[in-house]
Scaffold this active site. Structure first.
Site, PDB file in Angstrom:
ATOM      1  N   CYS A 179       0.828  -1.208   0.000  1.00 51.59           N
ATOM      2  CA  CYS A 179       0.000   0.000   0.000  1.00 51.59           C
ATOM      3  C   CYS A 179       0.864   1.260   0.000  1.00 51.59           C
ATOM      4  CB  CYS A 179      -0.997  -0.032   1.149  1.00 51.59           C
ATOM      5  SG  CYS A 179      -2.356   1.150   0.943  1.00 51.59           S
ATOM      6  N   GLU A 182      -1.744  -8.649   4.155  1.00 50.36           N
ATOM      7  CA  GLU A 182      -1.698  -9.098   5.555  1.00 50.36           C
ATOM      8  C   GLU A 182      -3.094  -9.341   6.123  1.00 50.36           C
ATOM      9  OE1 GLU A 182      -2.359  -4.706   5.915  1.00 50.36           O
ATOM     10  OE2 GLU A 182      -1.209  -6.021   4.590  1.00 50.36           O
ATOM     11  N   HIS A 234      -3.727  -4.869   0.659  1.00 46.90           N
ATOM     12  CA  HIS A 234      -3.251  -5.264   1.984  1.00 46.90           C
ATOM     13  C   HIS A 234      -3.296  -6.791   2.136  1.00 46.90           C
ATOM     14  CE1 HIS A 234      -2.727  -1.442   4.162  1.00 46.90           C
ATOM     15  NE2 HIS A 234      -3.576  -0.984   3.259  1.00 46.90           N
TER      16      HIS A 234
END
Length: 256
Positions: free
Chosen positions: A125, A228, A226
């Site tokens: 990001c 994660e 993202h």
């Protein structure tokens, strides 16, 4: 001296640095500035076989980055608030976040040092945006104005779901496959002019760059989303950890 550490079974585990903010935090009677990063990031690293080390901004960024990088096998430039538009010669948009000059300077120093050493780099990001700026690119400061949509940031801490199209014959496709891929988005800025030498590897159907990489053998992969947040798919983190392990073998004299 090699930076890799071993688990109790003797398996090598590469050390991965993750950039953080210095943010105001409270705990009990304490109200102080502290290194801050959501747990999802380092969970993703440790679940993928790496050891996560947090890297808050440091004074004398270039000198500190040189010391820190001597102990790393891989680097993740994480998400967060907007990169300063002054770094790419643009006037500040009213909706651009307040400047975080300490973090920008720190991450630019880490990125430059990592690239000089051949340390694998993964941008997430804001990390993608900072890499683009470091390579001479520019950013759209507010995508709703540039693209006429708020599909990438719906707010309230809720990640938007989007689909990107991954180009074949890229490092990214080697990790997650070519074609449509569902992602979690939370950003209001994005790539405008691509940085020199970078290669786009994924876009959304409105043409916005969603991922790029650097050509050649050294590992630099960056995504606008993202990963994660997707605990069911760690392939991007597994790819970085594998590249970090290979770096340790080839550059630090760690035995395979």
């Amino acid at each position: 001296m090699a930076s890799n550490v071993s688990d109790p079974a003797g398996a090598r585990r590469p050390v991965i640095g993750l950039t953080t903010y210095l943010e105001r935090a409270t705990q009990g009677v304490w109200d102080v500035r502290a290194s801050f990063l959501p747990q999802q990031y380092f969970d993703a690293v440790t679940a993928s076989g790496g050891v996560a080390v947090l890297l808050p901004p440091q004074p004398a960024a270039q000198a500190a980055a040189s010391v820190v990088l001597d102990g790393l096998d891989g680097l993740i430039l994480t998400g967060g608030l907007d990169v300063q538009p002054e770094l790419y010669g643009a006037a500040r948009h009213p909706l651009t976040d307040p400047a975080r000059a300490d973090r920008d300077e720190w991450e630019l120093a880490l990125l430059a040092g990592a690239r000089e050493r051949g340390i694998p780099v993964f941008g997430i990001c804001r990390g993608l945006q900072l890499i683009n700026v470091a390579y001479g690119g520019t950013l759209h400061q507010h995508l709703p104005e540039a693209l006429g949509t708020e599909r990438y940031k719906i707010g309230g801490g809720v990640f938007a779901e989007n689909t990107v199209d991954v180009d074949a014959s890229t490092k990214l496709a080697g990790l997650i496959g070519a074609g449509p891929y569902g992602v979690h988005s939370y950003h209001h800025q994005g790539v405008d002019r691509l940085g020199e030498g970078l290669v786009v590897t994924a876009r959304t159907d409105d043409g916005l760059v969603q991922a790029f990489e650097a050509p050649g053998d050294d590992y630099l992969v960056a995504v606008q989303w993202h990963p994660e947040e997707n605990s069911a798919d760690r392939r991007l983190f597994l790819g970085l950890v594998a590249a970090a392990d290979a770096y340790a073998v080839s550059h630090r004299g760690v035995s395979a």
